[in-house]
Design a protein around this motif. Structure first.
Motif: not given
Length: 537
Positions: A133-139, A171-173, A177-184, A293-299
């Motif tokens: 916890r308290g660890t964030e992916l920044v790039a 939702q604000s994954s 953003s790194v993947m650059g995929t659309g979010w329609h 890179f993979f997305l799951a859940g609310d992302a």
């Protein structure tokens, strides 16, 4: 200060970003199947209060091999009662009476998201994985079939190389953003009000109270975290510019009382411990995978809370993804490494796993699309300010109140409703991992969920889900079937003779409970080929 570790050799197999239900399920499934896993969460404390309150049967089935389900049933309510407040009428029902067949969990289970997360976190800890916890992916960036991630914790940066990144960060994954995929998709014109409160007015204790009114739906659960009752109500949007899916400003006590009154709950708010407004949206990522890179859940997909699909769909995403990442990492790790070429060999073997890894999006994105359609329809009926929906809730439903007890007593149609909500309709028959080498069309086909049928194994009566309630691939041999050759002892495969099944064939069941392979001749060589396809050899 930057700490550099890893080089071209991955430090771990799977970096899970986000410690909600989807992230924890992904991590636990991957770890249970041999992957080295890290879980990072930018929040220093677990997200509270809970937003989800129901676990469906299919979710309990999927978590059973990971030794989580019994813990959930200990703290959840397996026989919830509900009172439907319909105008001047109140209709009582026992949701435990709404049973579905071929499952050990023929009921809805009322349980807070916090309890689900605690059970998953505890199971991960028992397997040696602690949530950071308290660890964030920044790039993050991809290269040579791997991913390099930059993490931030306590003001320090760390660079690490991993085989795969599972973006379960909401939702604000950042991963999306790194993947650059659309979010329609788009926002809803309605919002949710959440509150923990003490109420006075003769509400039956320990009961789910549901009220349908012209302005929306009101739920009152006996599952508050800061008080006896949790209130969830819908209303037209009053705020703009707030983060979607996150608790926003407090809601005054008078407004919470007004929502209760409008729904006809007939309770007075005596103490408001906590409240928030939550803006809602409905969106679907255009891609669930890009390289490592993979997305799951609310992302990957987000929708309204209607039909209690969010947490359950995210967990099922994780159960589908986790074992695939573990098996792909296992294959990559088995590649020969020579003087600096290890990463290139890893990339080759990840390519060998392309069908396995691509199957995640091929299987789960259509499911997410269907779930979005389901929740969109249900939310329209529950909360829309459309005149037709308001008329149905406020006028026709109360008029039909005398018929509702009769409808609820009809087990077959109600069982089908629960089956739909539990995603019992999900099948992956067109997946590249679904291989049918037989001509017999009876029984479950590759891609189908394995039903929990009663069978005889080892001379005793048992059920299929009891036999498959451990991690790994389970091969179910018919009575006269022979164990196929060329199965190495280290393969994550368990063999079961089903004496009550006549024939010489077999079914291979994936770690997420879906049939992957079927043949009428266990010795035809098809099983080893399928096991190689999914990275189990």
């Amino acid at each position: 200060m930057v700490a550099r570790r890893g080089g071209l050799t991955p430090e771990v197999d799977v970096l899970v970003v986000g410690a909600g239900p989807a992230g924890l399920a992904t991590a636990l499934q991957a770890r249970a199947h041999g992957a080295r896993v890290r879980v990072v969460e930018r929040r220093t404390d677990a997200f509270r209060p809970s937003r989800a309150m129901i676990v469906h049967p299919r979710t309990l089935e999927g978590l059973r091999p990971l030794a989580v389900t019994d813990r959930l049933l200990e703290v959840g309510d397996r026989a919830p009662r509900a009172e439907l407040h319909l105008g001047s009428r109140t209709v009582s029902t026992r949701l435990a009476d709404v049973e579905i067949a071929d499952t050990a969990y023929p009921h809805l289970t009322m349980i807070r998201q916090m309890d689900v997360e605690e059970a998953l976190t505890e199971a991960l800890g028992q397997r040696g994985v602690e949530v950071e916890r308290g660890t964030e992916l920044v790039a993050a960036a991809a290269g040579h079939g791997l991913a390099r991630a930059t993490l931030s914790a306590a003001g320090r940066l760390e660079e690490t190389t991993v085989r795969f990144v599972a973006g379960c960060d909401g939702q604000s994954s950042t991963v999306r953003s790194v993947m650059g995929t659309g979010w329609h998709g788009g926002p809803y014109g309605e919002e949710v009000v959440l509150a923990d409160a003490e109420l006075d007015g003769g509400l039956s204790p320990g009961v789910l109270h549901v009220a349908a009114g012209r302005s929306g739906l009101v739920f009152v659960f006996a599952l508050g975290e800061g008080a006896t009752w949790r209130v969830l109500a819908t209303r037209p949007t009053t705020c703009s510019g707030l983060p979607y899916g996150q608790p926003g400003p407090e809601v005054p006590a008078g407004e919470v009382q007004a929502l209760l009154d409008a729904g006809g709950i007939g309770a007075s708010l005596t103490e408001l411990r906590w409240s928030a407004v939550v803006p809602l949206q409905h969106r679907l990522a255009r891609s669930f995978r890009q390289g490592p890179f993979f997305l799951a859940g609310d992302a990957a997909h987000t929708h309204s809370p209607a039909a209690a699909q969010g947490m359950n769909t995210g967990i099922l995403d994780g159960l589908n993804l986790g074992w695939k990442l573990a098996f792909a990492a296992r294959r990559a790790a088995a590649a020969p490494s020579r003087s600096g070429l290890g990463a290139l060999h890893d990339a080759k073997h990840v390519n060998d796993s392309s069908a396995l890894l691509d199957s995640y999006e091929m299987e789960r994105r259509p499911v997410a699309r269907e779930v979005l359609a389901l929740t969109h329809l249900v939310f329209f009926a529950e909360a829309s300010t459309n005149p037709l929906a308001a008329f149905l809730r406020g006028t026709l439903v109360p008029l039909a109140a005398p018929l509702i007890p009769f409808v609820l007593r009809q087990r077959l149609p109600m069982a089908e409703v629960v089956r739909v909500l539990s995603q019992g309709w999900v099948r992956y028959r067109t997946s590249p991992l679904s291989v049918d080498a037989g001509r017999n069309r009876r029984g479950p086909r590759p891609g189908d969920r394995l039903p929990d049928a009663a069978v005889t194994c080892g001379g005793r009566r048992t059920r299929l889900h009891e036999r498959t309630a451990t991690p790994g691939i389970h091969v179910l041999l018919q009575r006269d079937g022979v164990v196929p050759d060329r199965l190495p002892p280290h393969a994550p495969v368990s063999i079961h003779w089903v004496e009550s099944w006549s024939g010489t064939g077999l079914l291979a069941v994936r770690p997420d409970g879906h049939v992957g392979f079927r043949t009428e001749d266990a010795g035809d060589g098809g099983l080893p080929r399928w096991l190689d396809l999914v990275g189990a050899l």
